[in-house]
Write a protein that holds these residues in place. Structure first.
Motif, PDB file in Angstrom:
ATOM      1  N   ASP B 177       0.727  -1.210   0.040  1.00 18.92           N
ATOM      2  CA  ASP B 177      -0.025  -0.177   0.016  1.00 18.92           C
ATOM      3  C   ASP B 177       0.913   1.436   0.144  1.00 18.92           C
ATOM      4  OD1 ASP B 177      -2.328   1.112  -0.277  1.00 18.92           O
ATOM      5  OD2 ASP B 177      -2.730   1.054   2.170  1.00 18.92           O
ATOM      6  N   ILE B 178       2.073   1.350  -0.921  1.00 20.15           N
ATOM      7  CA  ILE B 178       2.882   2.269  -0.913  1.00 20.15           C
ATOM      8  C   ILE B 178       2.369   3.237  -2.082  1.00 20.15           C
ATOM      9  CG2 ILE B 178       5.224   3.163  -0.828  1.00 20.15           C
ATOM     10  CD1 ILE B 178       6.007   0.470   0.403  1.00 20.15           C
ATOM     11  N   PRO B 179       1.978   4.313  -1.943  1.00 21.58           N
ATOM     12  CA  PRO B 179       1.824   5.084  -3.346  1.00 21.58           C
ATOM     13  C   PRO B 179       3.049   5.200  -4.180  1.00 21.58           C
ATOM     14  CG  PRO B 179       1.372   6.411  -1.309  1.00 21.58           C
ATOM     15  CD  PRO B 179       2.084   5.222  -0.997  1.00 21.58           C
ATOM     16  N   ALA B 180       2.870   4.970  -5.507  1.00 24.23           N
ATOM     17  CA  ALA B 180       3.689   4.868  -6.474  1.00 24.23           C
ATOM     18  C   ALA B 180       4.701   6.132  -6.556  1.00 24.23           C
ATOM     19  CB  ALA B 180       3.093   4.830  -7.880  1.00 24.23           C
ATOM     20  N   GLY B 181       5.896   6.210  -6.491  1.00 31.08           N
ATOM     21  CA  GLY B 181       6.725   7.034  -6.591  1.00 31.08           C
ATOM     22  C   GLY B 181       8.030   6.931  -6.015  1.00 31.08           C
ATOM     23  N   THR B 182       8.762   7.723  -5.763  1.00 29.54           N
ATOM     24  CA  THR B 182      10.275   7.511  -5.091  1.00 29.54           C
ATOM     25  C   THR B 182      10.057   7.783  -3.521  1.00 29.54           C
ATOM     26  OG1 THR B 182      11.243   8.213  -7.067  1.00 29.54           O
ATOM     27  CG2 THR B 182      12.378   8.114  -4.936  1.00 29.54           C
ATOM     28  N   HIS B 183      10.596   6.660  -2.774  1.00 30.07           N
ATOM     29  CA  HIS B 183      10.431   6.838  -1.205  1.00 30.07           C
ATOM     30  C   HIS B 183      11.776   6.441  -0.750  1.00 30.07           C
ATOM     31  CE1 HIS B 183       5.902   7.052  -1.245  1.00 30.07           C
ATOM     32  NE2 HIS B 183       6.305   6.229  -2.322  1.00 30.07           N
ATOM     33  N   TRP B 184      11.991   6.862   0.535  1.00 32.06           N
ATOM     34  CA  TRP B 184      13.095   6.329   1.283  1.00 32.06           C
ATOM     35  C   TRP B 184      12.670   5.310   2.320  1.00 32.06           C
ATOM     36  CZ3 TRP B 184      18.313   7.046   0.983  1.00 32.06           C
ATOM     37  CH2 TRP B 184      18.692   8.125   0.161  1.00 32.06           C
ATOM     38  N   VAL B 185      13.309   4.150   2.247  1.00 38.90           N
ATOM     39  CA  VAL B 185      12.820   3.085   3.207  1.00 38.90           C
ATOM     40  C   VAL B 185      14.092   2.902   4.154  1.00 38.90           C
ATOM     41  CG1 VAL B 185      12.537   0.562   3.355  1.00 38.90           C
ATOM     42  CG2 VAL B 185      11.797   1.709   1.465  1.00 38.90           C
ATOM     43  N   ARG B 186      13.635   2.744   5.509  1.00 46.64           N
ATOM     44  CA  ARG B 186      14.685   2.730   6.425  1.00 46.64           C
ATOM     45  C   ARG B 186      14.334   1.597   7.424  1.00 46.64           C
ATOM     46  NH1 ARG B 186      17.579   6.301   9.404  1.00 46.64           N
ATOM     47  NH2 ARG B 186      18.130   5.946  11.596  1.00 46.64           N
ATOM     48  N   ALA B 187      15.845   0.849   7.533  1.00 42.03           N
ATOM     49  CA  ALA B 187      15.889  -0.457   8.593  1.00 42.03           C
ATOM     50  C   ALA B 187      16.454   0.015   9.778  1.00 42.03           C
ATOM     51  CB  ALA B 187      16.264  -1.677   7.750  1.00 42.03           C
ATOM     52  N   GLU B 188      16.187  -0.715  10.928  1.00 42.80           N
ATOM     53  CA  GLU B 188      16.894  -0.392  12.042  1.00 42.80           C
ATOM     54  C   GLU B 188      16.756  -1.635  12.622  1.00 42.80           C
ATOM     55  OE1 GLU B 188      15.374   2.747  14.479  1.00 42.80           O
ATOM     56  OE2 GLU B 188      15.396   4.191  12.806  1.00 42.80           O
ATOM     57  N   ALA B 189      17.881  -2.145  13.549  1.00 38.69           N
ATOM     58  CA  ALA B 189      17.666  -3.287  14.172  1.00 38.69           C
ATOM     59  C   ALA B 189      18.624  -3.164  15.647  1.00 38.69           C
ATOM     60  CB  ALA B 189      18.169  -4.498  13.652  1.00 38.69           C
ATOM     61  N   LEU B 190      18.379  -3.873  16.487  1.00 38.00           N
ATOM     62  CA  LEU B 190      18.864  -3.693  18.029  1.00 38.00           C
ATOM     63  C   LEU B 190      20.465  -3.940  17.600  1.00 38.00           C
ATOM     64  CD1 LEU B 190      18.765  -3.142  20.986  1.00 38.00           C
ATOM     65  CD2 LEU B 190      18.586  -5.507  21.127  1.00 38.00           C
ATOM     66  N   GLY B 191      21.343  -3.231  18.188  1.00 30.96           N
ATOM     67  CA  GLY B 191      22.664  -3.204  17.933  1.00 30.96           C
ATOM     68  C   GLY B 191      23.353  -3.110  16.579  1.00 30.96           C
ATOM     69  N   PHE B 192      22.429  -2.569  15.729  1.00 30.80           N
ATOM     70  CA  PHE B 192      23.055  -2.030  14.280  1.00 30.80           C
ATOM     71  C   PHE B 192      22.713  -0.793  14.080  1.00 30.80           C
ATOM     72  CE2 PHE B 192      22.651  -6.777  14.763  1.00 30.80           C
ATOM     73  CZ  PHE B 192      23.702  -7.401  14.160  1.00 30.80           C
ATOM     74  N   GLY B 193      23.857  -0.269  13.158  1.00 34.48           N
ATOM     75  CA  GLY B 193      23.288   0.838  12.726  1.00 34.48           C
ATOM     76  C   GLY B 193      22.209   0.895  11.652  1.00 34.48           C
ATOM     77  N   ALA B 194      21.306   2.017  11.638  1.00 31.57           N
ATOM     78  CA  ALA B 194      20.376   2.259  10.892  1.00 31.57           C
ATOM     79  C   ALA B 194      20.679   2.366   9.160  1.00 31.57           C
ATOM     80  CB  ALA B 194      19.408   3.237  11.275  1.00 31.57           C
ATOM     81  N   ASP B 195      19.751   2.019   8.187  1.00 31.52           N
ATOM     82  CA  ASP B 195      20.425   2.125   6.922  1.00 31.52           C
ATOM     83  C   ASP B 195      18.909   2.639   6.235  1.00 31.52           C
ATOM     84  OD1 ASP B 195      21.583   2.383   4.466  1.00 31.52           O
ATOM     85  OD2 ASP B 195      21.739   0.213   4.108  1.00 31.52           O
ATOM     86  N   SER B 196      19.471   3.564   5.446  1.00 33.75           N
ATOM     87  CA  SER B 196      18.093   3.996   4.488  1.00 33.75           C
ATOM     88  C   SER B 196      18.391   3.971   3.050  1.00 33.75           C
ATOM     89  CB  SER B 196      17.959   5.505   4.671  1.00 33.75           C
ATOM     90  OG  SER B 196      17.515   5.640   6.185  1.00 33.75           O
ATOM     91  N   GLN B 197      17.552   3.511   2.305  1.00 32.82           N
ATOM     92  CA  GLN B 197      17.802   3.329   0.793  1.00 32.82           C
ATOM     93  C   GLN B 197      16.650   3.870  -0.047  1.00 32.82           C
ATOM     94  OE1 GLN B 197      19.089  -0.396  -0.650  1.00 32.82           O
ATOM     95  NE2 GLN B 197      20.064  -1.086   1.332  1.00 32.82           N
TER      96      GLN B 197
END
Lengths: 405, 1044
Positions: B177-197
């Motif tokens: 259910d993500i509107p079409a277009g360009t988005h940033w997706v971000r992932a985070e986890a305990l003990g790890f640095g976050a990353d965005s793509q």
């Protein structure tokens, strides 16, 4: 009753149910807390003994171990601090300073270290042994038990008297039990003398060895107290006690044989950097045997004869002093040149001794007694004279050890 | 939201059409959908379509899948079978909003979903004006080892919370259910640095975004990550008023460490660790925020899965640092903690370090030295995943130091060392289904030892089972079984056999140290240990949680020594010694937590509970002499049996402690958190005349309003914790033994006892600031702390009882303070290349400065043990006796006063390069070589007894500054396409301790025993290289890991 509908469609849950759940949770918590609180926190260690399980005889054995451990550590410092040893320039600085100043309080290991702590433990252990023996005596239900308790009490008091005396001489004013009042040096001797006399009274037979030792010990204490108070009666008591002991045991030695010739081997032969002081060069290191042990000695036959000689001299009884001096066994084989004896030569005969003694006036007798004391004290921590001529004892107790908590 | 409102005009028509086409209605309101992961209250507040559900479809017909969703979620879904294509779908998720699940299932089918006001969902053909939406899916794994990261949070930036999902056990996620277009997706986890793509989402299409998260000790969404330590219940970091450090499994892997002690070198601020020797079985020390006790052990309290475990010393360690048995005055300088070596790192999922009494209050009377919580790996649901790991290496030891070089026996010494083979193996099985997850692991390692005869091996198995699916009741069982063996030879008198001036001349036939070692006695140590725990969580209400924990730690250690001790110069008979140490610790704990209100402007979390522990240690030492031949360790043929020269024949210690605690945390405006609590402990170790010890705490945390480039929080905390007295020290006790000097039974005063005995009381105040810059690309945490210990234990102080049997008394005091910082920056982060740099720095302003010796301001007071200690000086003092006045002269701290580390992690495509280094400065040591040479030359009269202070300072004191590269590791992820059936494969080469620089001429400064004896004895004495230690070996290894 307010009822709310579970949005999931389950059975309606009312506030009472919720309250019950909450109460149940708290109840569980309280139950755990109660169980935990009720746990017996008074654990028992099966590998060690509690006080009421202690055999006073074995505790005295332990006390002697402690005392000798401390003595072993402290006597080296006492040796250096007195005029018995010379610390060469190569010697440790601590011992050099002790040799120069005679100030034992500058030695941390002596002042508040191992020597002190172990000897205090030994003394305290005998005090507890006395208390335990008295408890056993009071609880005894037959004569055999009473006899065993009396023997234990006799021995505990004998060694407590020894250790109290030893500490009083070394450390002066102090309490003799945790939290106790400070006693003067003389008061401590009085305590020790009382115990020695108890030991004599408790003895099952005239020839009981502890009785004989206690008689000898009494002689020493009475002599010290007699000197301090110019108390002629005490001096006469000392003479009487000494005579009684010597009558039963002419070769008496009350000492702890020390299995390790610590000073001999380690300091002198091995290191070769500590030398006997002037006048001590010819005195042999006490042998590691039962007759002339190198360990701590409370009193022996030589000391008793010298006590008698000194006491008589102080009482103006020169002839009796002369006789006592001449009877001192050490005289025949002394290494300090008394009676003109050549340390390398043969022992003096009694005729030679008598002839020499007959020529002495009171000053001569005094000088001979002092010289023989020097040999008698050698390496036993009794020598109370530094290189500066000042006494090395008592070494005051550390302040914190005198505080009553 | 784009659903019902935008299509309102179509609804009657489409509904009619759908029904006309024979639509069936699937699903109904279901009772207790166990798949829900949130609390009942939250569920009540959450629209049904936004609730998370777990589904597992594999090649499932779409219609069946829709019916399952309807059944599991309770959402009424209407669709026509005729409308549905004959598509089969595959989708697995543990927690995904119902709407997202439906979107995912309908993706690419030309269908759309419509939500009626009643909540009913209609599946309809896509209309022209239907929202243009797509999906993003992908997988989140650890960059270091490729392990999938479960429960990583993935979200579309700028979208509502409905577009935030968690990864499943395979690390996969899907956001619909993500509107079409360009988005940033971000992932985070305990003990790890976050990353965005960045990702471009197309209509009715699926975009894939995979994440490889790099290890990051602190920047795990800094403020919302959950930690378990220091509080009574899992807590978000934002609420904590104290510092807490986390080390993850991935970090452990990157560190190259093989033991817990190595792991902390330079990695966690405020924590330092030492290994006294590179020998197998030497153990180590972990020190948290300086020194906090004079007589007591300095080791932190170690928990494994919520259960405190043994952290004592070996049975054969005569110095005995067994906190239960007899704490040593040299506090950690003597016996190293061998028990630390018995926790296999491969089994650890996460470590949390709590530092200082302000943070350890809730742990009570054993927590003054900090707490280290170890969480072992737990299973993740999904297909069974098997991971195998193997590592082969060789070790070398650095003997190029002045000690060896200048020794006349250099060649002899070197001949005893070799380059042994090291090997480690590990296999892990993990999997489960929606209601049960499991993991099973086994480890085996072997190290042949760099010095002759010093082999070690260990084997362990670990299992963990967790129930899932029910929010009301969950249970986790875990257990570890371990066997550790190591051997050593009699290194005690080697120099006597090559030194013509030796005290004990070598007998005929012994011409070298090797000869002597081969003829001398041999020691074999065998440790068997089990650590088990059960954690039951019961949530009868969404606002109420009850946690029950029971645990056991039991270890049996047997050390057998047999042969001829070298110091006896090979006497004609032989002897053997059996040393046993049996340890048991049982723990039970309950924590009840009431969270109400859990959300909103004002939140409250109240926890109450109780904990009971019982610890027991039995030591037994038996020596048999006069055995007929060498190699016999049984004592049946001994002529006589003794306890040996060092310890009582039998020693027993036991402590039972019960604690009650309460804690209240209040949150205001989701920014300010105030926490207050107290714990009351009673213990068998406390004196009978002393009651409960109460430890209060209070803390505050304020999360500052974030700006675009910065977020952070300020915090302050004050609290107390304690340290138990020695077991049975309150009781007057006596010991029965055989006399040392006179061969007869004796009873000795073992301890005078103290009915007023109480724990040492640590009070700490801590201030800290946490900063996170540029969306966590950089972070900086700084803490200042000051800890004071009151009622520190010393022996003595009862007049006239001053010896070893003197009672422990709470009369002394000491203080430590310091500043610590940890910083991390990720200057480069692209799909192909990322670089992360990190550093820690700790400066001890004061380290164990004695503030009181119970009224005695001078050095020596009670026995030789206190020589060298004085008010105003560190108990880690280096002191000499002055030649001038025979007094002790204080020169400084033996330990580094400033220490830290740095690490760099570079990832380039499939390559990862990690380096770790550590350093220390500010400590001083004694140059024993110089002193020995001066002694031999007659310049000084005895080594290390007395000096002119100025001469000593100039000639014999050496800074022990060091810089060490702890590890360099290069790893390569093998493309899965090259290995059929393999999910993940990695190869690596690694160097452990490849380089050490120091200013210490006597060996390796990093292996200095942290305290040593207070009198300033050396860790490396001339005749004691093998006795006292040598450098930690360098180790070079190759390794591989595969998962399938």
């Amino acid at each position: 009753m307010k009822t709310t509908l579970n949005p999931k469609g389950s059975m309606p849950r009312d506030t009472a149910t919720r309250t019950r759940t909450l109460a149940r949770s708290l109840g569980a918590a309280a139950l755990i807390a109660t169980v935990a609180g009720a746990c017996d926190l008074d654990l028992v260690n099966p590998t060690i003994l509690a006080r009421d399980e202690v055999d006073p005889n074995l505790l005295v054995n332990g006390a002697i171990e402690r005392w000798m451990t401390g003595w072993n550590s402290g006597v080296i410092s006492e040796w250096y601090a007195s005029d018995e040893a010379i610390a060469t320039p190569e010697t440790d600085v601590g011992n050099t300073l002790l040799d120069e100043t005679g100030d034992l309080s500058a030695s941390a290991s002596y002042y508040s270290g191992y020597a002190l702590s172990e000897m205090l433990d030994g003394r305290e252990s005998t005090r507890i042994a006395v208390a335990r023996a008295e408890e056993m005596y009071d609880a005894a239900v037959d004569s055999a038990q009473k006899a065993r308790a009396a023997t234990a009490l006799q021995r505990a008091k004998a060694y407590n008297a020894w250790f109290v005396t030893g500490m009083a001489r070394r450390r002066g004013e102090q309490p003799i039990q945790p939290g106790g009042e400070r006693l003067s040096e003389l008061a401590q001797y009085e305590h020790a003398l009382g115990y020695m006399q108890d030991v004599v009274a408790l003895a099952p037979a005239q020839t009981d060895s502890l009785r004989i030792f206690a008689l000898a010990g009494s002689a020493r204490l009475q002599w010290i107290l007699g000197q301090a108070g110019n108390d002629d009666q005490r001096l006469r008591d000392a003479i009487a006690s000494a005579e009684a002991a010597l009558a039963l045991s002419p070769d008496l030695v009350w000492a702890f044989a020390w299995p390790y010739a610590y000073i001999t081997d380690w300091y002198i032969n091995n290191w070769g950097i500590a030398l006997p002081g002037p006048g001590f060069e010819n005195i042999p290191i006490p042998a590691n045997d039962a007759t002339t042990p190198p360990g701590d000695m409370f009193v022996d036959a030589d000391a008793l004869w010298l006590i008698m000689a000194d006491a008589h001299l102080r009482l103006g009884e020169t002839e009796e002093a002369r006789e006592a001096l001449a009877s001192t066994p050490l005289l025949a084989n002394n290494h300090v040149g008394v009676a003109g004896r050549d340390p390398e030569g043969a022992p003096l005969t009694q005729a030679e001794i008598d002839a020499w003694a007959a020529s002495l006036d009171s000053d001569g007798i005094r000088h001979a007694i002092d010289e023989l004391w020097r040999e008698n004290f050698y390496l036993r921590g009794h020598r109370n004279l530094s290189n500066t001529g000042a006494p090395i004892f008592p070494v005051p107790m550390p302040d914190e050890a005198l505080e009553v908590q | 939201m784009h659903d019902a409102i935008s299509t309102r005009w179509l609804r009657p028509t489409l509904v009619a059409a759908a029904l006309a086409l024979g639509a069936g209605e699937a699903g109904a309101m279901q009772q207790y959908p166990d798949v829900a992961v949130r609390g009942e209250m939250q569920e009540r507040m959450t629209p049904p379509l936004e609730r998370g559900i777990a589904v597992r479809f594999r090649d499932t017909p779409l219609a069946d899948a829709l019916r399952t969703v309807a059944r599991e979620s309770g959402v009424s879904i209407a669709f026509s079978d005729r409308l549905l294509p004959s598509t089969r779908v595959t989708l697995e998720t543990e927690s995904m909003p119902v709407r997202g699940v439906l979107q995912a299932l309908l993706n690419g089918t030309g269908l759309m979903l419509e939500v009626l006001q009643s909540g009913q969902v209609l599946i309809l053909p896509r209309t022209a004006d239907a929202p243009i939406v797509g999906m993003v899916q992908g997988r989140v794994v650890s960059a270091s080892d490729g392990q999938p990261l479960r429960n990583a949070e993935v979200r579309v930036i700028g979208m509502p919370d409905t577009h935030t999902v968690g990864t499943n056990g395979s690390g996969t996620y899907i956001i619909a259910d993500i509107p079409a277009g360009t988005h940033w997706v971000r992932a985070e986890a305990l003990g790890f640095g976050a990353d965005s793509q960045r990702v471009t989402v197309r209509d009715d299409d699926v975009a894939t975004v995979n994440f490889r998260l790099a290890v990051d000790a602190i920047a795990l969404d800094p403020l919302s990550a959950t930690v378990s330590t220091g509080t009574l219940v899992d807590t978000e970091r934002r609420t904590l008023g104290t510092s807490i450090s986390v080390v993850t499994a991935a970090e452990i892997e990157q560190s190259g460490a093989t033991e817990l002690v190595e792991l902390f070198q330079g990695r966690v601020p405020g924590v330092t660790s030492f290994t006294p020797s590179g020998a197998n079985g030497a153990g180590g020390h972990i020190r948290v925020r300086g020194v906090s006790s004079i007589m007591g052990d300095q080791a932190p309290l170690i928990y494994v899965d919520g259960v405190p475990v043994d952290n004592g010393s070996s049975a054969g360690n005569r110095a005995g640092e067994d906190v239960l048995a007899h704490p040593t005055v040299t506090n950690a300088g003597a016996g190293a903690h061998v028990r630390l070596q018995e926790i296999p790192l491969d089994q650890i999922e996460r470590i949390e370090v709590v530092k200082g009494s302000a943070a350890t209050t809730m742990y009570g009377s054993e927590a003054i030295n900090g707490v280290i919580q170890i969480f072992t790996k737990r299973g993740v649901p999904g297909d069974m995943r098997i991971t195998a790991r193997v590592e082969q290496g060789i070790s070398t030891v650095d003997l190029d130091n002045s000690f060896v070089d200048r020794s006349p026996y250099a060649e002899q010494i070197r001949s005893l060392f070799s380059n042994p083979h090291t090997q480690r193996y590990n296999v892990q099985l993990s999997g489960g289904e929606s209601r049960l997850a499991y993991t099973l692991g086994a480890d085996h390692g072997r190290d042949d030892g760099v010095v002759m005869g010093n082999e070690a091996s260990e084997t362990s198995v670990h299992g963990s089972f967790s129930t899932l699916g029910s929010e009301k009741l969950s249970l986790r069982l875990s257990a570890s079984l371990l066997q550790r063996k190591y051997s050593s030879l009699d290194y005690s008198a080697l120099f006597d056999f090559v030194d013509v001036n030796a005290e004990v001349p070598a007998p005929p036939g012994i011409e070298s140290m090797q000869d002597a070692l081969e003829r001398g006695s041999r020691s074999e140590t065998d440790v068997q240990r089990v650590i088990a725990s059960a954690n039951l969580t019961w949530r009868p209400l969404p606002i109420l949680q009850n946690q029950f924990t029971v645990g056991l730690d039991r270890s049996d250690e047997l050390q057998l020594m047999a042969g001829q001790p070298l110091r006896d110069a090979f006497s004609s008979t032989f002897q053997a010694e059996n040393i046993r140490r049996d340890f048991d610790r049982l723990t039970g704990r309950y924590v009840g937590t009431l969270s109400y209100p859990a959300e909103g402007t004002f939140t409250s979390t109240l926890s109450v509970g109780a904990e009971g522990q019982h610890s027991e240690v039995r030591n037994l030492r038996i020596r048999g002499v006069g055995l007929p031949s060498p190699g016999i360790s049984g004592l049946d043929f001994a002529e006589s049996i003794t306890s040996g020269p060092y310890a009582p024949l039998e020693q027993y210690s036991a402590i039972a402690t019960v604690g009650f605690f309460v804690q209240e945390q209040v949150g205001l405006w989701n920014r300010l958190y105030l926490t207050g609590g107290l714990r009351a402990d009673g213990s068998s170790a406390f004196g009978d005349d002393f009651g409960l010890q109460v430890y209060p705490k209070i803390s505050a945390s304020y999360v500052v309003e974030p700006v675009e480039w910065w977020s952070g929080k300020l915090r302050a905390a004050w609290g107390q914790s304690g340290k138990l007295p020695t077991a049975f020290a309150k009781v007057q006790t006596y010991a029965l033994s055989r006399g040392t000097y006179y061969d007869r039974p004796i009873i000795s005063l073992a301890d005078y006892g103290n009915p007023d005995l109480r724990p040492e009381l640590g009070t700490e105040i801590e201030f800290g600031i946490e900063n996170y810059f540029f969306d966590n690309l950089a972070s900086l945490e700084v803490n200042y702390w000051q800890q004071e210990t009151e009622d520190a234990l010393l022996r003595g102080r009862i007049p006239m009882i001053e010896g070893f049997s003197a009672p422990l008394m709470n009369v002394a005091g000491l203080k430590s303070s310091g500043i610590e910082a940890i910083a991390q920056v990720t200057p480069i982060r692209t799909e192909d290349l990322s670089l992360t740099l990190g550093a820690t720095l700790t400066h001890l302003i004061d380290n164990g400065i004695i503030t009181s010796l119970g009224g005695d301001s001078t050095a020596a007071r009670v026995g030789n043990l206190y020589l060298g200690m004085a008010v105003g000086q560190s108990i880690n003092a280096v002191t000499f006796t002055s030649q001038i006045n025979n007094r002790r002269v204080y020169y400084g701290s033996r330990e580094p006063t400033t220490y830290g580390g740095a690490h760099a992690d570079l990832q380039f495509r499939r390559f990862q390069l990690s380096t770790n280094l550590s350093f220390g400065t500010g400590g001083i040591g004694l140059d024993h070589i110089q002193a020995q040479e001066d002694f031999a030359a007659g310049l000084i009269t005895s080594s290390f007894r007395t000096f002119d202070p100025q001469v000593a300072e100039a000639r014999y004191l050496v800074p022990t500054d060091y810089l060490r590269i702890d590890a360099i590791r290069l790893a390569y992820d093998v493309p899965p396409s090259l290995l059929r059936g393999v999910e993940f494969a990695q190869l690596w080469v690694q160097a452990r301790n490849p380089f050490v620089w120091d200013r210490w001429a006597n060996g390796d400064a990093t292996t200095i025993s942290p305290v040593g004896t207070a009198g300033g004895q050396a860790p490396l004495y001339l005749a004691g290289t093998l006795e006292r230690g040598f450098s930690t070996p360098r180790n070079f290894s190759l390794g591989a890991r595969v998962s399938f």
